[in-house]
Design a protein around this motif. Structure first.
Motif, mmCIF file in Angstrom:
data_model
loop_
_atom_site.group_PDB
_atom_site.id
_atom_site.type_symbol
_atom_site.label_atom_id
_atom_site.label_comp_id
_atom_site.label_asym_id
_atom_site.label_seq_id
_atom_site.Cartn_x
_atom_site.Cartn_y
_atom_site.Cartn_z
ATOM 1 N N UNK A 8 -0.720 2.958 -3.579
ATOM 2 C CA UNK A 8 -2.168 2.825 -3.609
ATOM 3 C C UNK A 8 -2.570 1.894 -2.485
ATOM 4 N N UNK A 9 -3.246 2.444 -1.532
ATOM 5 C CA UNK A 9 -3.786 1.642 -0.437
ATOM 6 C C UNK A 9 -5.185 2.187 -0.202
ATOM 7 N N UNK A 10 -6.163 1.526 -0.816
ATOM 8 C CA UNK A 10 -7.530 2.024 -0.795
ATOM 9 C C UNK A 10 -8.503 0.961 -0.298
ATOM 10 N N UNK A 11 -9.549 1.433 0.336
ATOM 11 C CA UNK A 11 -10.619 0.564 0.838
ATOM 12 C C UNK A 11 -11.571 0.231 -0.309
ATOM 13 N N UNK A 12 -11.905 -1.042 -0.427
ATOM 14 C CA UNK A 12 -12.883 -1.481 -1.407
ATOM 15 C C UNK A 12 -14.268 -1.517 -0.803
#
Length: 137
Positions: free
Chosen positions: A25-29
């Motif tokens: 999981x590598x997601x932009x906030x």
């Protein structure tokens, strides 16, 4: 509250895949930060997937805020992940949605559903995933 969340997990379990050994999981906030599971080793994570058009997701967000206050002294991190594409809702619209619902934990975007699809074969919302991130050996 916990019974409510367990009921949601029971309903959702019919659609779940066996959990990945090493989920990614590598997601932009919406806060501009990138959230990467690799940086959260040793943490317990509650990741709720949802969408702004999903009425049960709104109910779940209220329940998660209550649960967050119960767990404020515990090493648990909460995340809400929108699976909507930018053409469905802009970042500004998503920020407004989160603000109106008084969401205090990070709101992330999974517009390609790449993180979501690690845990389920098809999209049914809401979905909560609890992860215990192992410390690096």
């Amino acid at each position: 509250m916990i019974a409510f969340l367990m009921a949601l997990a029971t309903v959702a379990s019919a659609q779940l895949k066996p959990p990945p050994v090493d989920p990614q999981m590598k997601l932009q906030g919406l806060d501009g930060k990138v959230y990467d599971l690799a940086d959260l080793r040793g943490s317990v994570l509650l990741v709720s997937f949802g969408a702004t058009w999903c009425v049960p997701c709104t109910t779940e967000l209220r329940a998660l805020e209550e649960l967050l206050s119960e767990f404020k002294e515990k090493p648990v991190k909460f995340f809400w992940v929108s699976v909507e594409r930018p053409e469905e809702i802009t970042n500004a619209g998503l920020k407004r949605y989160a603000h109106e619902r008084k969401v205090t934990f990070p709101v992330l975007r999974d517009t390609g559903k790449m993180v979501y699809l690690q845990f389920a074969d098809r999209v049914r919302l809401p979905m909560i995933v609890l992860l215990k991130q192992r410390r690096k050996s």
